[in-house]
Design a protein around this motif. Structure first.
Motif, PDB file in Angstrom:
ATOM      1  N   VAL A 136       0.858  -1.182   0.000  1.00  0.00           N
ATOM      2  CA  VAL A 136       0.000   0.000   0.000  1.00  0.00           C
ATOM      3  C   VAL A 136       0.898   1.238   0.000  1.00  0.00           C
ATOM      4  O   VAL A 136       1.776   1.360   0.849  1.00  0.00           O
ATOM      5  N   PRO A 137       0.687   2.158  -0.937  1.00  0.00           N
ATOM      6  CA  PRO A 137       1.594   3.301  -1.096  1.00  0.00           C
ATOM      7  C   PRO A 137       1.362   4.390  -0.047  1.00  0.00           C
ATOM      8  O   PRO A 137       0.830   5.448  -0.360  1.00  0.00           O
ATOM      9  N   ALA A 138       1.772   4.122   1.163  1.00  0.00           N
ATOM     10  CA  ALA A 138       1.696   5.111   2.239  1.00  0.00           C
ATOM     11  C   ALA A 138       2.582   4.605   3.366  1.00  0.00           C
ATOM     12  O   ALA A 138       2.922   3.420   3.387  1.00  0.00           O
ATOM     13  N   ASP A 139       2.911   5.504   4.313  1.00  0.00           N
ATOM     14  CA  ASP A 139       3.776   5.009   5.380  1.00  0.00           C
ATOM     15  C   ASP A 139       2.975   4.177   6.375  1.00  0.00           C
ATOM     16  O   ASP A 139       1.749   4.195   6.382  1.00  0.00           O
ATOM     17  N   PRO A 192       0.940  -0.147  17.305  1.00  0.00           N
ATOM     18  CA  PRO A 192       1.120   0.798  16.204  1.00  0.00           C
ATOM     19  C   PRO A 192       2.607   1.105  15.973  1.00  0.00           C
ATOM     20  O   PRO A 192       3.336   1.218  16.964  1.00  0.00           O
ATOM     21  N   PRO A 193       3.056   1.224  14.812  1.00  0.00           N
ATOM     22  CA  PRO A 193       2.304   0.989  13.575  1.00  0.00           C
ATOM     23  C   PRO A 193       2.649  -0.371  12.984  1.00  0.00           C
ATOM     24  O   PRO A 193       2.615  -0.553  11.786  1.00  0.00           O
ATOM     25  N   PRO A 222       7.823  -1.851   6.717  1.00  0.00           N
ATOM     26  CA  PRO A 222       8.134  -0.713   5.854  1.00  0.00           C
ATOM     27  C   PRO A 222       8.778  -1.157   4.548  1.00  0.00           C
ATOM     28  O   PRO A 222       9.542  -2.123   4.527  1.00  0.00           O
ATOM     29  N   GLY A 223       8.430  -0.481   3.481  1.00  0.00           N
ATOM     30  CA  GLY A 223       9.042  -0.755   2.184  1.00  0.00           C
ATOM     31  C   GLY A 223       9.420   0.571   1.566  1.00  0.00           C
ATOM     32  O   GLY A 223       9.379   1.619   2.241  1.00  0.00           O
TER      33      GLY A 223
END
Lengths: 780, 155
Positions: free
Chosen positions: B17-20, B78-79, B105-106
């Motif tokens: 998913v393109p978000a942090d 979280p997170p 994370p990516g």
């Protein structure tokens, strides 16, 4: 007609076929009645749960919904579903038509919605809210016997329904003491779903003015329903009419009194409107009886020369959650033919019936005898294998001689007649046995998995003597020579595909000397066929046909009296031949049926005290069962890569006594073998560990398809039964009983080079493939 | 196959998913976003912190129907991770189970890994067990695609 060959023995096409093939048959779902309402049933998704609350108001609010009922609404006024089996000390839960405060299996009926349209009724059940509190489910019958197991019916305190023990023949303990070896084996008879093409269907209509209830239902047993439903509905049997229209397959699954039949009848009375319920395929898989489901541990006491001294069987029968009509009786039938067609002097048979949170098991094609035949025929191969004796020699060594009949077995029954050597010899000949053995040798040399299996079976038919049958085993029939010289035959056996509309007409036409086209056979409506015990246990022709023969003979006797009067002579001088009455030496005059029937009904010139009409009815009470037998030989090739089984040769030689119509006999054998192919290779009803049914439709429950059915070579021998005047035995279940072990033995034989000595049913490609993977090193 | 095989449905899916991570983590607990992203979601409301009530319409043949259910989030870290337990029932039967969700994370995106144990009952088990895995994968795929769109749109 009179000089033509007799109808009996002719391979005649069925008179039923044209209407069925053309789609002109009337099935229950074809009925359209004015003001017909449609019922849809909400079923439990849980194997075991407490019902905390049911909310029906949203469903009731849907336009077109007439009523929504739960167990609380109907169980007090509609009686419990009956079990007719007479088993001593049987523990049984009360089987209400809808669930009470608990559900006991997936598919258990919880509520019913009735609406003006079937789709509205289906929508309505989606709006019924049920709050379930799931409870532990009992799924495995063996686990259910252990102390500390969860309970299927917690209020009953145990999962055991009954224990049935038979000790027969000579001293079993002595037999096992004298044995050189004791061979032990465990066998499973998987759970099966009968899957008739037509699921169940019911239409109930109540006539408020007459106080009569008519129930059309896709059943094998309208007469037994008429006997049993009054207790549930509070209506006398005289006010109850049951009609079985065309029935699209029964196989035992419709030899039952189902909750839905009583429920629809109750709804029709309560709502004063006709009510129809048609089962869906998915409901059928979950809520129509299943078959088999026995686990057995078997021990054979043998001498090293192959003599079998005794057989012990300890089996566990998974009954499901409730007792349907014959649920506990079916596994006990296994004990009656435990020894198969062999002289085994001592037996001990013990079966424990166990409740589990599953659909009830009951009679399915063969009912108890397939279990017995599979176990004894597998055991014969296992014993032959262990003792390195030829399997045919082992069988022959234990056959009673044809002169030994009637043959009393150690199981406590008396086989009526038999020539087991005869069917084995004929089957070997039809299979070209020596060539088949050479083929096997060549195939194995070429690295192929080729096997040949044999089963020699005997089974119990023509059910049966009333002392052995819970609801009476007699049959009723009626024959009426009409004023037009046409003949009406009425039978109580309710054939539903077996073809007795044809075969009974053959019997009657021959005996009365009339064309078969003039004979009509009526059945299946209790207002027409007033009495009967219906169709199951291959009883139609042997028991029902005999009641017809008795009635024909009475009509002829009466007709002779009238003919004698017309000839102005005595009864004794009248001869009946080829459909004509004569008095040789007294007059040259001949009286045909047309003249005699007119005299009988117009009644202007009758002998003193002679009742008008030419009609007679009879009850036939059989003195014994019949015991058909046969030999099946099956050759298979197993695909080394996929584990798939191809049946390359199938030979069946069945002896069902005299054959009224060999074409019908063949049809029954062919269909029976198809069922057996299903059991042997494909079919298994599976519940998961939570009691969820996983085989709910044809994608998951594999019945054989046309391409799975091999070319059959069918043969027969004829050893008439002394039990009935027709000398017939019955053949409805023979194919299923004889074929399953023949196929299983063939597959095991094919896998022998890999060292496989046994596989459980069904022998699916997956199971065979796995067995091949774990045995890549050949031991033979 | 004897005793009968147990078909427990275990499902492992992973989507990017393109978000942090924090944004994705928050989105997974946001009723408004969930309502828009869950395929066939007709209603979804929070009944308490981390507890939801929802109505889903599923159109897969064999298990087609409207399902009413509850869901709860627990073990929140979280997170990084959370556990989702759910229970739904409808005309064709019931579904219940739990899913362990891990966010890693990516590059300019968050990988959402999900391991679910699902138990089904009634007709869903009888006729749909063969469809469940494929259906669940499809529904999960639809969900994450929609979530990705939401995340991109609001970046």
């Amino acid at each position: 007609m009179s000089d033509a060959t007799p109808y009996i023995g002719r391979a005649m096409k069925r008179v039923e076929d044209p209407r069925l093939i053309q789609g002109l048959g009337t099935y229950t779902d074809d009925l359209r009645l004015a003001g017909l309402l449609h019922a849809c049933i909400l079923r439990s998704p849980h194997a075991h749960a407490r019902i905390r609350r049911i909310e029906t108001s949203a469903a009731k609010a849907i336009p077109g919904v007439v009523a929504v009922f739960t167990g609380a609404d109907v169980n007090d006024s509609c009686g419990a579903v009956p079990c007719a089996a007479a088993i001593p000390d049987l523990k049984a839960p009360r089987h209400t038509v809808l669930a009470g405060d608990r559900v006991y299996f997936v598919g258990h009926a919880v509520a019913v919605a009735v609406a003006t349209d079937p789709y509205i009724a289906c929508d309505a059940i989606d709006e019924i809210e049920v709050d379930y509190d799931p409870l532990p489910a009992v799924v495995n019958a063996m686990e259910a016997l252990k102390s500390g197991s969860a309970l299927t019916h917690p209020d009953m305190g145990a999962n055991v329904a009954f224990t049935h023990v038979v000790n027969g023949g000579s001293d079993i303990d002595a037999a096992f003491r004298n044995a050189d070896r004791i061979i032990k084996h465990r066998l499973y008879h998987q759970r099966l779903t009968p899957m008739p093409i037509e699921p169940r269907a019911v239409v109930a209509s109540y006539h408020r003015g007459e106080g009569t209830l008519t129930l059309w239902t896709s059943t094998q047993i309208p007469h037994l329903l008429r006997t049993l439903l009054p207790n549930m509905l509070g209506i006398p049997e005289t006010k109850l009419r049951i009609v079985a229209p065309e029935v699209g397959g029964g196989f035992g699954a419709k030899l039952n009194v189902y909750a839905e039949e009583a429920l629809c009848a109750h709804l029709a009375m309560r709502l004063s409107a006709p009510v129809k319920w048609v089962e869906s395929r998915r409901e059928n898989a979950a809520s129509t009886i299943h078959g088999r489901d026995q686990i057995g541990d078997y021990e054979v006491a043998v001498k090293n020369d192959g003599r079998i001294l005794g057989l012990k069987a300890t089996s566990v029968a998974d009954l499901g959650a409730y007792l349907q009509l014959l649920t506990p009786a079916v596994p006990t039938l296994t004990g009656l033919v435990l020894t198969g067609c062999y002289k085994i002097p001592a037996i001990r048979f013990e079966v424990v019936g166990v409740y589990t949170n599953k659909m009830a098991t009951d009679a399915y094609r063969g009912a108890g005898r397939p279990e017995a035949t599979y176990l004894i025929e597998r055991l014969m191969d296992v014993v032959a294998n262990e003792l390195k004796i030829d399997r045919l020699d082992l069988r022959l060594k234990h056959f009673p001689a044809p002169g030994d009949f009637p043959f009393a077995t150690s199981c406590g029954v008396t086989y009526d007649s038999g020539n087991y050597q005869g069917t084995l010899a004929k089957a070997k000949q039809l299979a070209d046995w020596d060539a088949l053995m050479a083929d096997r040798k060549a195939a194995r040399a070429a690295g192929k998995l080729f096997g040949v299996g044999v089963s020699t079976y005997v089974e119990i038919c023509a059910m049966g003597p009333s002392k052995a049958m819970p609801a009476g085993g007699w049959e009723w029939g009626c024959v009426r020579m009409e004023i037009s010289a046409k003949v009406t035959v009425i039978t109580g056996v309710t054939p539903h595909g077996q073809g007795q509309e044809t075969s009974f007409a053959q019997i009657v036409a021959d005996r009365l000397g009339v064309p078969i086209e003039d004979v009509a056979v009526l059945k299946g409506d209790t207002n027409v066929a007033h009495y009967g015990r219906d169709t199951y246990g291959s009883r139609g022709t042997a028991v029902g046909g005999t009641a017809i023969v008795m009635s024909v003979d009475k009509v002829i006797k009466k007709a002779k009296t009238l003919a004698a009067h017309l000839f102005e002579t005595l009864d004794d001088y009248v001869v009946f031949e080829n459909g004509k009455f004569k008095a040789p030496g007294i007059t040259a005059r001949e009286i045909a049926w047309s003249e005699l029937a007119a005299e009988a009904y117009l009644a202007k010139n009758l002998p003193a005290g002679f009742e008008p009409g030419l009609e007679a009815s009879s009850f036939f009470e059989p003195e014994n069962f019949t015991f058909p037998f046969g030999t099946h030989i099956c050759a298979v090739e197993v695909d080394r890569d996929t584990g798939e089984v191809a049946i390359t040769k199938y030979v069946a030689v069945d002896d069902c006594g005299n054959q009224i119509n060999p074409l019908l006999v063949e049809g029954q054998v062919q269909g029976g073998i198809a069922h057996a192919i299903g059991q042997a290779l494909f079919e298994q009803t599976i519940y998961d560990e939570n009691g969820q049914l996983l085989t709910g439709e044809f994608m998951d429950y594999a019945i054989p398809r046309a391409t799975d059915i091999p070319e059959y070579t069918l043969g027969s021998t004829v050893t008439p039964s002394p039990v009935n005047p027709l000398g017939v035995k019955g053949v409805g279940e023979a194919g299923t009983i004889g074929a399953t072990p023949a196929i299983a033995n063939a597959v095991i034989d094919a896998l022998t080079p890999l060292g496989v000595v046994h596989l459980d049913l069904p022998m699916t490609p997956e199971r065979i493939w796995r067995a091949m993977q774990t045995r890549t090193v050949a031991t033979v | 196959m004897w005793p009968p095989r147990v078909r427990k449905v275990k499902l492992t899916v992973s989507h990017s998913v393109p978000a942090d991570r924090q944004r994705v983590f928050d989105a997974l607990g946001d009723p408004a976003i969930l309502r828009r992203c869950i395929p066939g979601c007709e209603s979804l409301t929070a009944t308490a912190p981390d507890a939801y009530e929802a109505t889903l319409k599923i159109g897969v043949p064999g298990i087609k129907g409207v399902y009413a259910g509850i869901a709860a989030i627990s073990d929140k870290h979280p997170p990084e991770s959370l556990t989702l337990s759910f229970e739904g029932k409808g005309g064709p039967g019931f579904v219940r189970g739990s899913a362990a969700i891990v966010l890693s994370p990516g590059e300019a995106a968050t990988r959402v890994g999900c391991e679910a144990d699902v138990q089904v009952g009634g007709l869903i088990a009888a006729v749909g067990s063969r469809l469940i895995e494929a259906t669940a994968r499809k529904l999960a795929g639809d969900f994450f695609n929609q979530l990705s769109k939401e995340m991109s749109a609001t970046t």
